[in-house]
Design an enzyme around this catalytic site. Structure first.
Site, PDB file in Angstrom:
ATOM      1  N   CYS A   2      -2.503  -0.272   7.487  1.00 44.95           N
ATOM      2  CA  CYS A   2      -1.727   0.961   7.361  1.00 44.95           C
ATOM      3  C   CYS A   2      -1.852   1.835   8.610  1.00 44.95           C
ATOM      4  CB  CYS A   2      -2.155   1.720   6.115  1.00 44.95           C
ATOM      5  SG  CYS A   2      -1.725   0.834   4.595  1.00 44.95           S
TER       6      CYS A   2
ATOM      7  N   GLU B 154       0.889   3.863   1.846  1.00 46.98           N
ATOM      8  CA  GLU B 154       1.353   4.287   3.164  1.00 46.98           C
ATOM      9  C   GLU B 154       2.537   3.451   3.641  1.00 46.98           C
ATOM     10  OE1 GLU B 154      -3.272   4.483   3.327  1.00 46.98           O
ATOM     11  OE2 GLU B 154      -1.735   3.330   2.277  1.00 46.98           O
TER      12      GLU B 154
ATOM     13  N   HIS C 188       0.847  -1.189   0.000  1.00 43.75           N
ATOM     14  CA  HIS C 188       0.000   0.000   0.000  1.00 43.75           C
ATOM     15  C   HIS C 188       0.888   1.246   0.000  1.00 43.75           C
ATOM     16  CE1 HIS C 188      -3.924  -1.870   1.789  1.00 43.75           C
ATOM     17  NE2 HIS C 188      -3.353  -2.665   0.905  1.00 43.75           N
TER      18      HIS C 188
ATOM     19  N   CYS D  22      -6.309   1.878   5.680  1.00 49.07           N
ATOM     20  CA  CYS D  22      -6.953   0.658   6.174  1.00 49.07           C
ATOM     21  C   CYS D  22      -6.354   0.318   7.541  1.00 49.07           C
ATOM     22  CB  CYS D  22      -6.710  -0.483   5.185  1.00 49.07           C
ATOM     23  SG  CYS D  22      -4.983  -1.022   5.100  1.00 49.07           S
TER      24      CYS D  22
END
Length: 159
Positions: free
Chosen positions: A84, A53, A51, A81
């Site tokens: 993260c 992040e 992801h 999410c």
């Protein structure tokens, strides 16, 4: 200044979009300077942890030679999410600036709020809605386009 940094996160989201990845982008800022960037590449790498992040946190940690990002702030186009959000807590990020919220998997206020509702050892300031319309538009455009493709049909069945 905040809009300038979110525009940089949107540039990262556009990179993901061009790679047929869900267009989420993130930048990490320290002392008014971007020290790390990231965008989603989980489809490309077949790795659910790739992801925006997480990638930005890894790059910032490498640049600072520390896992502690206590004086840093993250600008991210979509609400993180739970994975993260947990990484943000672990990295000791000072503040997160979120473009738009994720009503399906968001863990910073939408579905749940890991950053404020629990008794973790680190609290993160949250600011929401920076360039909200632009952040929402890139996601809506992506999914609209994705639905028109074969990959989109396969992808949408998995959700």
């Amino acid at each position: 200044m905040q809009e300038q940094f979110m525009k940089q996160a949107l540039k990262e989201a556009k990179k993901a979009y061009n790679k047929k990845e869900i267009p989420v982008g993130a930048v990490i800022v320290k002392n008014g300077e971007i020290i790390a960037r990231g965008h989603n590449i989980k489809e490309m790498k077949n790795d659910c942890t790739k992801h925006a992040e997480i990638i930005a946190i890894q790059k910032a940690s490498k640049k600072l030679d520390s896992w502690r990002l206590t004086d840093c702030e993250m600008y991210v186009t979509l609400e993180p999410c739970s994975m993260c959000a947990g990484a943000l807590i672990q990295s000791r990020i000072k503040k997160i600036h979120i473009g738009c919220m994720d009503e399906k998997t968001g863990a910073c206020g939408s579905v749940l709020n890991l950053l404020e509702d629990y008794k973790f050892n680190h609290k993160i300031e949250i600011e929401k809605g920076i360039l909200k319309e632009e952040c929402e538009k890139i996601l809506k455009d992506f999914f609209k386009e994705l639905r028109k493709t074969k990959k989109g049909e396969r992808y949408m069945k998995c959700r």
